[in-house]
Motif scaffolding. Structure first.
Motif, PDB file in Angstrom:
ATOM      1  N   GLY A  66      49.775  32.362  38.100  1.00  0.00           N
ATOM      2  CA  GLY A  66      48.461  31.773  38.334  1.00  0.00           C
ATOM      3  C   GLY A  66      47.946  32.056  39.734  1.00  0.00           C
ATOM      4  O   GLY A  66      46.768  32.385  39.929  1.00  0.00           O
ATOM      5  N   VAL A  67      48.831  31.947  40.718  1.00  0.00           N
ATOM      6  CA  VAL A  67      48.431  32.219  42.104  1.00  0.00           C
ATOM      7  C   VAL A  67      48.046  33.691  42.271  1.00  0.00           C
ATOM      8  O   VAL A  67      47.010  34.020  42.853  1.00  0.00           O
ATOM      9  CB  VAL A  67      49.559  31.828  43.089  1.00  0.00           C
ATOM     10  N   ILE A  68      48.888  34.576  41.738  1.00  0.00           N
ATOM     11  CA  ILE A  68      48.611  36.011  41.852  1.00  0.00           C
ATOM     12  C   ILE A  68      47.322  36.371  41.108  1.00  0.00           C
ATOM     13  O   ILE A  68      46.465  37.080  41.634  1.00  0.00           O
ATOM     14  CB  ILE A  68      49.802  36.839  41.334  1.00  0.00           C
ATOM     15  N   GLY A  69      47.174  35.870  39.880  1.00  0.00           N
ATOM     16  CA  GLY A  69      45.969  36.145  39.104  1.00  0.00           C
ATOM     17  C   GLY A  69      44.721  35.579  39.745  1.00  0.00           C
ATOM     18  O   GLY A  69      43.667  36.222  39.772  1.00  0.00           O
ATOM     19  N   GLY A  70      44.819  34.378  40.293  1.00  0.00           N
ATOM     20  CA  GLY A  70      43.679  33.763  40.961  1.00  0.00           C
ATOM     21  C   GLY A  70      43.271  34.524  42.208  1.00  0.00           C
ATOM     22  O   GLY A  70      42.084  34.754  42.467  1.00  0.00           O
ATOM     23  N   ALA A  71      44.270  34.952  42.994  1.00  0.00           N
ATOM     24  CA  ALA A  71      43.982  35.716  44.210  1.00  0.00           C
ATOM     25  C   ALA A  71      43.350  37.059  43.864  1.00  0.00           C
ATOM     26  O   ALA A  71      42.377  37.488  44.494  1.00  0.00           O
ATOM     27  CB  ALA A  71      45.256  35.919  45.011  1.00  0.00           C
ATOM     28  N   ALA A  72      43.881  37.714  42.850  1.00  0.00           N
ATOM     29  CA  ALA A  72      43.330  39.015  42.450  1.00  0.00           C
ATOM     30  C   ALA A  72      41.926  38.857  41.874  1.00  0.00           C
ATOM     31  O   ALA A  72      41.014  39.621  42.211  1.00  0.00           O
ATOM     32  CB  ALA A  72      44.251  39.684  41.422  1.00  0.00           C
ATOM     33  N   GLY A  73      41.731  37.852  41.038  1.00  0.00           N
ATOM     34  CA  GLY A  73      40.422  37.633  40.422  1.00  0.00           C
ATOM     35  C   GLY A  73      39.347  37.265  41.428  1.00  0.00           C
ATOM     36  O   GLY A  73      38.191  37.664  41.298  1.00  0.00           O
ATOM     37  N   SER A  74      39.722  36.524  42.461  1.00  0.00           N
ATOM     38  CA  SER A  74      38.726  36.098  43.442  1.00  0.00           C
ATOM     39  C   SER A  74      38.210  37.257  44.295  1.00  0.00           C
ATOM     40  O   SER A  74      37.209  37.120  44.979  1.00  0.00           O
ATOM     41  CB  SER A  74      39.306  35.008  44.345  1.00  0.00           C
ATOM     42  N   GLN A  75      38.870  38.387  44.236  1.00  0.00           N
ATOM     43  CA  GLN A  75      38.426  39.568  44.974  1.00  0.00           C
ATOM     44  C   GLN A  75      37.317  40.309  44.236  1.00  0.00           C
ATOM     45  O   GLN A  75      36.702  41.218  44.787  1.00  0.00           O
ATOM     46  CB  GLN A  75      39.608  40.518  45.224  1.00  0.00           C
ATOM     47  N   ILE A  76      37.063  39.935  42.994  1.00  0.00           N
ATOM     48  CA  ILE A  76      36.038  40.599  42.186  1.00  0.00           C
ATOM     49  C   ILE A  76      34.704  39.911  42.420  1.00  0.00           C
ATOM     50  O   ILE A  76      34.587  38.686  42.300  1.00  0.00           O
ATOM     51  CB  ILE A  76      36.411  40.558  40.690  1.00  0.00           C
ATOM     52  N   VAL A  84      34.376  32.335  39.425  1.00  0.00           N
ATOM     53  CA  VAL A  84      34.657  32.436  37.988  1.00  0.00           C
ATOM     54  C   VAL A  84      35.783  33.438  37.739  1.00  0.00           C
ATOM     55  O   VAL A  84      36.723  33.168  36.979  1.00  0.00           O
ATOM     56  CB  VAL A  84      33.380  32.832  37.201  1.00  0.00           C
ATOM     57  N   ALA A  85      35.717  34.597  38.392  1.00  0.00           N
ATOM     58  CA  ALA A  85      36.772  35.607  38.223  1.00  0.00           C
ATOM     59  C   ALA A  85      38.111  35.074  38.719  1.00  0.00           C
ATOM     60  O   ALA A  85      39.158  35.346  38.125  1.00  0.00           O
ATOM     61  CB  ALA A  85      36.394  36.887  38.963  1.00  0.00           C
ATOM     62  N   GLY A  86      38.093  34.291  39.790  1.00  0.00           N
ATOM     63  CA  GLY A  86      39.334  33.700  40.312  1.00  0.00           C
ATOM     64  C   GLY A  86      39.955  32.726  39.333  1.00  0.00           C
ATOM     65  O   GLY A  86      41.164  32.722  39.107  1.00  0.00           O
ATOM     66  N   VAL A  87      39.112  31.879  38.722  1.00  0.00           N
ATOM     67  CA  VAL A  87      39.603  30.902  37.739  1.00  0.00           C
ATOM     68  C   VAL A  87      40.162  31.621  36.510  1.00  0.00           C
ATOM     69  O   VAL A  87      41.267  31.306  36.035  1.00  0.00           O
ATOM     70  CB  VAL A  87      38.481  29.914  37.338  1.00  0.00           C
ATOM     71  N   LEU A  88      39.411  32.596  36.003  1.00  0.00           N
ATOM     72  CA  LEU A  88      39.894  33.349  34.838  1.00  0.00           C
ATOM     73  C   LEU A  88      41.171  34.117  35.168  1.00  0.00           C
ATOM     74  O   LEU A  88      42.096  34.188  34.351  1.00  0.00           O
ATOM     75  CB  LEU A  88      38.807  34.293  34.325  1.00  0.00           C
ATOM     76  N   GLY A  89      41.225  34.681  36.370  1.00  0.00           N
ATOM     77  CA  GLY A  89      42.433  35.391  36.798  1.00  0.00           C
ATOM     78  C   GLY A  89      43.627  34.461  36.889  1.00  0.00           C
ATOM     79  O   GLY A  89      44.749  34.817  36.526  1.00  0.00           O
ATOM     80  N   ALA A  90      43.392  33.234  37.385  1.00  0.00           N
ATOM     81  CA  ALA A  90      44.482  32.254  37.488  1.00  0.00           C
ATOM     82  C   ALA A  90      44.999  31.861  36.107  1.00  0.00           C
ATOM     83  O   ALA A  90      46.221  31.761  35.896  1.00  0.00           O
ATOM     84  CB  ALA A  90      43.997  31.020  38.248  1.00  0.00           C
ATOM     85  N   ILE A  91      44.100  31.671  35.163  1.00  0.00           N
ATOM     86  CA  ILE A  91      44.520  31.306  33.796  1.00  0.00           C
ATOM     87  C   ILE A  91      45.309  32.449  33.169  1.00  0.00           C
ATOM     88  O   ILE A  91      46.407  32.242  32.641  1.00  0.00           O
ATOM     89  CB  ILE A  91      43.296  30.937  32.934  1.00  0.00           C
ATOM     90  N   ALA A  92      44.759  33.672  33.231  1.00  0.00           N
ATOM     91  CA  ALA A  92      45.451  34.825  32.645  1.00  0.00           C
ATOM     92  C   ALA A  92      46.789  35.068  33.338  1.00  0.00           C
ATOM     93  O   ALA A  92      47.802  35.343  32.688  1.00  0.00           O
ATOM     94  CB  ALA A  92      44.566  36.070  32.739  1.00  0.00           C
TER      95      ALA A  92
END
Length: 154
Positions: A66-76, A84-92
């Motif tokens: 979740g942390v890795i996905g959230g951090a990666a998503g928030s860069q989009i 929104v991308a950070g939240v979706l990245g954290a869930i995925a």
């Protein structure tokens, strides 16, 4: 930004380090099991069934993912899109991390039913690092907390 990257790497490393710490093998003893007095009871294997041993999950994989996905998503994107991308990245990432943890902490095992010479039946599950077959003479070694099945050496 550098602090966030360091945190992500630390969490990922911690989750990898904690996976697979326990052993359910008849061939592997933990340090606390070594040099204990154990009893051996002789018997015959009645049946052997292939099963899987899965360590209890501790949510490290889910959290790290979740942390890795959230951090990666928030860069989009930027602004609300990044949130929104950070939240979706954290869930995925959390779902993927949980699945990775489950898969990496599962091992092939055997459920072995043994009829002891005194007539008692025992069922013991252990890692599939030895082969057993019905009718085989075995010893059930127990230290009062753990038991394992080993072939009788002739």
């Amino acid at each position: 930004m550098k602090l966030r990257s360091t945190l992500v790497i630390a969490l990922a490393a911690t989750s990898l380090a904690l996976v697979g710490c326990a052993s359910d093998s008849a061939n592997t003893y933990t340090r606390s099991q070594a040099m204990r007095t154990s009893t051996a009871q002789a018997g015959i294997v009645e049946s052997v069934r292939n099963v899987r041993i899965q360590n209890d999950t501790n949510a490290i994989g889910t959290i790290a993912g979740g942390v890795i996905g959230g951090a990666a998503g928030s860069q989009i994107g930027g602004g609300n899109g990044a949130i929104v991308a950070g939240v979706l990245g954290a869930i995925a990432g959390g779902v993927a991390g949980n699945q990775i943890e489950k898969n990496s902490s599962t091992q092939a095992a055997l459920e072995i039913t043994v009829r002891l010479d005194n007539g008692q039946r025992l069922v013991i599950t252990q890692a599939a690092d030895m082969s057993f077959s019905a009718g085989q003479r075995v010893d059930v070694i127990s230290d009062g907390q753990t038991s394992r099945v080993v072939p009788v050496q002739r």
